[in-house]
Design an enzyme around this catalytic site. Structure first.
Site, short mmCIF file in Angstrom:
data_model
loop_
_atom_site.label_atom_id
_atom_site.label_comp_id
_atom_site.label_asym_id
_atom_site.label_seq_id
_atom_site.Cartn_x
_atom_site.Cartn_y
_atom_site.Cartn_z
N LYS A 38 0.84 -1.20 0.00
CA LYS A 38 0.00 0.00 0.00
C LYS A 38 0.87 1.25 0.00
CE LYS A 38 -0.35 -0.05 5.05
NZ LYS A 38 -1.26 -0.13 6.23
N ARG A 136 -9.66 -0.06 15.50
CA ARG A 136 -9.57 0.75 14.30
C ARG A 136 -10.64 0.29 13.30
NH1 ARG A 136 -3.76 1.12 11.38
NH2 ARG A 136 -4.34 -1.00 10.78
N TYR A 264 14.08 30.97 5.72
CA TYR A 264 12.89 31.70 6.13
C TYR A 264 12.87 31.99 7.63
CZ TYR A 264 10.60 30.96 1.59
OH TYR A 264 10.27 30.98 0.26
N MET A 313 9.84 24.78 0.77
CA MET A 313 9.01 23.89 -0.03
C MET A 313 9.85 23.03 -0.98
SD MET A 313 5.79 24.68 -2.56
CE MET A 313 4.80 25.36 -1.22
#
Length: 369
Positions: A38, A136, A264, A313
């Site tokens: 998966k 779950r 940043y 990013m």
């Protein structure tokens, strides 16, 4: 010094085969092996990983959602594929591609049965999921009779297996809880078998379960993270090999003077002269902001270089002061050193999150020789 011209996720299929063989060696010869592929095969390449596993003898596959199973079928995967969390809206896709759903609630069971009846099918393979403590997904132990009533009155679906999922198999401090889960599963299986009058195909172990609770391997085991090189235990990790290595290259080197900042929000301010390298990947590629500001390091020509400042990013900056390197040199974000587990631990997360979070814009390159 190795050079690189782009960011790649290198996938070593030889390491995958090694991990598979190691985990297999811990099992009885008759125990089947399910490979969990998966989430793009834990962030790698589901098609290439699955084709390799199919070629070396895996018995079953598991994905989370139907769309993941379709990709495998389209790529030529012929083995059974268990869909762990099917959605009613995709049941028609399941049927079209002969994917086998995990049925985990009365609602899902009845909705799937209704569709199969409408299609006029017989003996469609399904797996019944029981909740033994993870809380779950799954039927409760008190719902055994409810499930059996549906199965006994329907010829449209055929139960292939019953299964459950361990909550803390990697944590030996939770051994009592895990053994309780296994005992609960045994009770459920016994009740099912007694009322059905036949033996039921069973599986509960994940990777850490294979390692820590081998007596509970039943008919099949399921391995995800172990196939990709991690066993949730430092000693086991030494016996496995990381499949994925994330590599990039130094784009630019900067000389940073005392009191100058990097990145940043001026998150890093130098106390003395430093040298930094800018790398072409960032949180859009799966290296989240939690890895910045010294929480993780990468490898430059075999030497550690901490990530400094805030992760951008598309870029991260690393401290290369005192290291022998130049623009264009290869940088290993994770692989054998540091491993994905080591990098994740520094940022107080887990290897699963780091691996599965690598963006699909990062090129995958396979090694298989």
């Amino acid at each position: 010094m190795p050079k690189a011209n782009q960011t790649i996720l290198e996938l070593n299929l030889n390491a995958l085969e090694h991990n598979y063989n190691h985990l297999r060696s811990r099992l009885e010869p008759t125990t089947k092996f399910l490979g969990v592929v998966k989430a793009f095969a834990y962030g790698s390449d589901a098609v290439k990983i699955s084709l390799k596993l199919q070629s070396i003898g895996v018995d079953y596959f598991a994905v989370a959602y139907a769309s993941e199973g379709v990709v495998l079928r389209d790529a030529g995967i012929k083995l059974p594929i268990l869909v762990l969390h099917p959605q009613a809206a995709n049941f028609d896709v399941l049927l079209k591609h002969r994917l086998e759903p995990s049925l985990y609630s009365t609602k899902i069971l009845n909705e799937f049965l209704k569709l199969v009846q409408n299609e006029g099918l017989k003996d469609y393979p399904v797996h019944i999921k029981f909740n033994t403590g993870l809380n779950r997904l799954g039927f409760g132990e008190n719902e055994v009779d409810t499930v059996l009533e549906v199965l006994e009155n329907s010829r449209e679906i055929k139960m292939v297996s019953i299964f459950s999922h361990l909550a803390a198999s990697e944590d030996l401090n939770e051994k009592v809880f895990t053994l309780q889960q296994i005992d609960t599963f045994k009770r459920i299986a016994t009740a099912m078998e007694n009322k059905l009058g036949r033996v039921v195909f069973k599986h509960i172990l994940n990777t850490s379960g294979i390692i820590n609770y081998p007596k509970a391997q039943f008919d099949m085991v399921r391995s995800g993270i172990g196939l990709y090189g991690f066993g949730n235990d430092t000693e086991i990790d030494k016996q496995l090999k990381p499949v994925a290595t994330l590599k990039t290259a130094i784009s630019q080197i900067h000389r940073i003077l005392p009191e100058e900042s990097v990145g940043y929000n001026r998150a890093y301010i130098s106390s003395n002269e430093r040298f930094t390298a800018t790398l072409p990947l960032g949180h859009a590629d799966g290296i989240g902001r939690q890895y910045g500001n010294g929480k993780a390091f990468v490898s430059v020509n075999g030497k550690k270089a901490p990530i400094i400042g805030n992760v951008c990013m598309d870029m991260i900056m690393i401290d290369i002061t005192g290291l022998n390197c130049e623009e264009g040199d290869e940088v290993v974000i994770f692989g054998e050193d540091p491993t994905a587990d080591e990098m994740a631990t520094g940022a107080k997360t887990i290897s699963y999150e780091l691996l599965t979070g690598i963006s699909q814009r990062v090129k995958r390159v396979c090694i298989d020789h």
